[in-house]
Design an enzyme around this catalytic site. Structure first.
Site, PDB file in Angstrom:
ATOM      1  N   ALA A   4       3.617   0.479   1.531  1.00 35.77           N
ATOM      2  CA  ALA A   4       3.335  -0.319   0.340  1.00 35.77           C
ATOM      3  C   ALA A   4       1.852  -0.607   0.172  1.00 35.77           C
ATOM      4  O   ALA A   4       1.438  -1.136  -0.858  1.00 35.77           O
ATOM      5  CB  ALA A   4       4.124  -1.624   0.395  1.00 35.77           C
ATOM      6  N   SER A  52      -0.682   1.906   1.677  1.00 33.30           N
ATOM      7  CA  SER A  52      -1.306   3.226   1.595  1.00 33.30           C
ATOM      8  C   SER A  52      -0.297   4.316   1.904  1.00 33.30           C
ATOM      9  O   SER A  52       0.748   4.067   2.511  1.00 33.30           O
ATOM     10  CB  SER A  52      -2.495   3.321   2.567  1.00 33.30           C
ATOM     11  OG  SER A  52      -2.052   3.231   3.905  1.00 33.30           O
ATOM     12  N   ARG A  99       0.059   8.757   2.920  1.00 35.14           N
ATOM     13  CA  ARG A  99      -0.669   9.884   3.497  1.00 35.14           C
ATOM     14  C   ARG A  99       0.217  11.112   3.535  1.00 35.14           C
ATOM     15  O   ARG A  99       1.458  11.020   3.545  1.00 35.14           O
ATOM     16  CB  ARG A  99      -1.170   9.556   4.893  1.00 35.14           C
ATOM     17  CG  ARG A  99      -0.102   9.209   5.887  1.00 35.14           C
ATOM     18  CD  ARG A  99      -0.692   8.551   7.120  1.00 35.14           C
ATOM     19  NE  ARG A  99       0.351   8.319   8.104  1.00 35.14           N
ATOM     20  CZ  ARG A  99       0.322   8.754   9.354  1.00 35.14           C
ATOM     21  NH1 ARG A  99      -0.711   9.440   9.777  1.00 35.14           N
ATOM     22  NH2 ARG A  99       1.294   8.493  10.190  1.00 35.14           N
ATOM     23  N   GLY A 111      11.505   0.385   1.658  1.00 41.19           N
ATOM     24  CA  GLY A 111      12.842   0.260   1.099  1.00 41.19           C
ATOM     25  C   GLY A 111      12.913  -0.587  -0.160  1.00 41.19           C
ATOM     26  O   GLY A 111      11.907  -1.079  -0.662  1.00 41.19           O
ATOM     27  N   HIS A 121      13.933   5.803   4.733  1.00 37.92           N
ATOM     28  CA  HIS A 121      13.351   4.478   4.942  1.00 37.92           C
ATOM     29  C   HIS A 121      12.335   4.572   6.068  1.00 37.92           C
ATOM     30  O   HIS A 121      12.657   5.041   7.164  1.00 37.92           O
ATOM     31  CB  HIS A 121      14.443   3.466   5.294  1.00 37.92           C
ATOM     32  CG  HIS A 121      13.924   2.070   5.405  1.00 37.92           C
ATOM     33  ND1 HIS A 121      14.434   1.153   6.280  1.00 37.92           N
ATOM     34  CD2 HIS A 121      12.916   1.442   4.754  1.00 37.92           C
ATOM     35  CE1 HIS A 121      13.766   0.007   6.163  1.00 37.92           C
ATOM     36  NE2 HIS A 121      12.845   0.164   5.244  1.00 37.92           N
ATOM     37  N   ASP A 122      11.117   4.122   5.814  1.00 39.14           N
ATOM     38  CA  ASP A 122      10.043   4.321   6.794  1.00 39.14           C
ATOM     39  C   ASP A 122      10.365   3.716   8.149  1.00 39.14           C
ATOM     40  O   ASP A 122      10.021   4.289   9.193  1.00 39.14           O
ATOM     41  CB  ASP A 122       8.708   3.801   6.258  1.00 39.14           C
ATOM     42  CG  ASP A 122       8.751   2.369   5.740  1.00 39.14           C
ATOM     43  OD1 ASP A 122       9.778   1.681   5.904  1.00 39.14           O
ATOM     44  OD2 ASP A 122       7.737   1.932   5.161  1.00 39.14           O
ATOM     45  N   THR A 182       2.867  -4.533   7.994  1.00 38.08           N
ATOM     46  CA  THR A 182       2.901  -5.598   6.991  1.00 38.08           C
ATOM     47  C   THR A 182       4.145  -6.441   7.183  1.00 38.08           C
ATOM     48  O   THR A 182       4.118  -7.669   7.109  1.00 38.08           O
ATOM     49  CB  THR A 182       2.868  -4.994   5.574  1.00 38.08           C
ATOM     50  OG1 THR A 182       1.665  -4.236   5.419  1.00 38.08           O
ATOM     51  CG2 THR A 182       2.918  -6.080   4.529  1.00 38.08           C
ATOM     52  N   GLU A 230      -3.363  -9.772   6.695  1.00 41.35           N
ATOM     53  CA  GLU A 230      -3.930  -8.923   5.658  1.00 41.35           C
ATOM     54  C   GLU A 230      -4.403  -9.753   4.472  1.00 41.35           C
ATOM     55  O   GLU A 230      -5.470  -9.508   3.901  1.00 41.35           O
ATOM     56  CB  GLU A 230      -2.883  -7.891   5.199  1.00 41.35           C
ATOM     57  CG  GLU A 230      -2.560  -6.823   6.242  1.00 41.35           C
ATOM     58  CD  GLU A 230      -1.293  -6.072   5.910  1.00 41.35           C
ATOM     59  OE1 GLU A 230      -0.692  -6.344   4.842  1.00 41.35           O
ATOM     60  OE2 GLU A 230      -0.880  -5.215   6.716  1.00 41.35           O
ATOM     61  N   GLY A 257       1.278   0.124  13.426  1.00 43.88           N
ATOM     62  CA  GLY A 257      -0.113  -0.271  13.554  1.00 43.88           C
ATOM     63  C   GLY A 257      -0.334  -1.486  14.413  1.00 43.88           C
ATOM     64  O   GLY A 257      -1.330  -1.594  15.126  1.00 43.88           O
TER      65      GLY A 257
END
Length: 450
Positions: free
Chosen positions: A12, A14, A16, A78, A229-230, A252, A297, A394
């Site tokens: 949501a 970035s 790639r 999602g 879904h990531d 996030t 963030e 991350g």
């Protein structure tokens, strides 16, 4: 023999395009194109620019021309979805960060009680759930012109190939699916005022969606429905061969859970507001969605407006110097969902006039405490002790927070890899299991202090 694939990995913040090579022992990945995820406002509403996203993906695919490409897979966040009109065009999806669903769950519960919705879907109740977005949009007449409704990875797959599917793991985030049957729950759709015909065929990860359109310049490459879904992709790449482990996908959002062969739907799960989401092998991820690095963030964004630029090593140093927080906040407090001034919101909730270092330490201490509470609840749900926590994403690079988490949970924490989502995407495309890449993944272990 080497095998080469492309993983399109969208977050949501970035996105790639990753070119990956598997040599029979390890996966090597090269990010060939990176871009910010385009979000825009129109008449007070927030949308993702799906056409700009496709343009960025096309740029990334273009950078892979001349290389061997065996397949392509797409994963995204999602709950959000696109309308497909009768002429086949795809509309920009509303963004889950848009607060248009505030108060909508209560209206929906007048049609289907909260307990019944959970019993049918096993999904944690959150304002951003697809079911509430669909209900709100349908009641406003915004879906009247929709021929089909596709979740984001499926919409992009359709734009690349011309074929529509509904991948299992992305559907599982929606609170529209019966996790026992892996199909849409017709009573839930009915409560939304929608029919099954508005959605595509449900497929499992590993299914070929179709062939890449000629316009993208790579030839008729198969596009595979990975774990769309990531988080499902990320969890599949967890480097653990143990059975009794928990995972924490840290970004996030922080998603913390365990794997289960079957959904867990009972009163404990309902009262704890935990969720059942699909796994890359058709299994179930029993987990809790926790507000994660969003807090930090948003603080960094505010501080940049004030002319203060902090590196992540600086943030850790600031937190260490600040000392342990005297009070904690709940990261999931609605106050933190979309504040205009996150540092001020955190100070207000903590009841203390904290400097920047104190705010960073407050975030870290509060997240560690939330992780420890969630870990203990997962042990209750699992019915046995969990012996290890794997942190991926991350956030796994934050050794200070990893140590706080190990101390709070009282178990060994294994951190890494950070680039797990694309890796899981690649693994599904290639039909790899965890043991196939386990020895090639670098991790760091943290033990709880006595």
């Amino acid at each position: 023999m080497e095998r080469q694939v492309i993983a399109i990995d969208l977050g949501a913040t970035s996105g790639r395009v990753v070119y990956a090579v598997y040599d029979g022992r390890a996966v090597s990945m090269e990010t060939v194109h990176r871009f910010k995820t385009p979000l825009f406002e129109k008449e007070g509403r927030y949308f993702w620019d799906i056409h700009r996203i496709l343009e960025e993906i096309s740029l990334g695919l273009g950078k892979c021309r001349g290389r061997r490409v065996g397949s392509i897979g797409i994963d995204t966040w999602g709950v959000d979805f696109c309308k497909v009109l009768k002429d086949g065009s795809v509309c920009n999806p509303r963004a889950y960060r848009d607060p248009y669903t505030d108060g909508v769950p209560e209206k929906f519960f007048a049609r289907m009680p909260r307990a019944e919705l959970f019993s049918r879907t096993g999904i944690q109740i959150m304002n951003i759930n697809s079911v509430f977005q669909l209900y709100a949009q349908n009641m406003a007449g915004e879906l009247d012109d929709a021929e089909k409704i596709l979740f984001l990875p499926d919409a992009l797959g359709y734009m690349l190939t011309g074929r529509m599917v509904c991948e299992y793991t992305i559907l599982s985030t929606s609170a529209l699916m019966d996790p026992r049957t892996k199909e849409f729950s017709l009573p839930v759709l009915q409560a939304c005022g929608l029919g099954r015909d508005r959605f595509a065929e449900v497929v499992l990860p590993g299914t070929e969606v179709g062939r890449l359109k000629e316009e993208f310049g790579l030839g008729p490459v198969p596009v595979i429905a990975v774990a769309g879904h990531d988080t499902a992709s990320a969890v599949y790449a967890v480097p653990s061969l143990e059975e009794n482990f928990a995972y924490l996908s840290s970004g996030t959002w922080s998603l913390m859970g365990i794997e289960s062969p079957e959904p867990v739907i009972n009163d404990d799960m309902a009262s704890l507001n935990y969720t059942n989401e699909g796994g890359a092998r058709g299994n179930v991820r029993v987990l809790k969605n926790i507000t994660g690095m969003w807090l930090l963030e948003q603080c960094l964004a505010k501080w940049r407006e004030e002319g203060k630029e902090y590196t992540y090593p600086q943030l850790v140093s600031m937190a260490e110097k600040a000392g342990k927080s005297s009070a904690l906040i709940d990261p999931d407090d609605p106050l933190f969902a979309s504040p205009t001034d996150m540092p001020a919101a955190l100070r207000s909730k903590a009841g203390a006039d904290l400097d920047d270092g104190g705010i960073v330490r407050l975030i870290y201490d509060s997240l560690a405490a939330k992780y420890a509470e969630t870990f203990r609840n997962l042990e209750t749900i699992a019915g046995h002790r969990l012996t290890q926590l794997n942190i991926i994403g991350g956030g796994c690079q934050n050794g200070f927070l990893n140590q706080l988490t190990a101390d709070g949970c009282g178990v060994k924490v294994v951190a890494g890899p950070s680039e797990c989502t694309a890796l899981g995407n690649v693994m599904v495309q290639l039909g790899l299991e965890r043991r196939d890449v386990y020895d090639s993944i670098e991790t760091k272990t943290f033990y709880p202090n006595e």
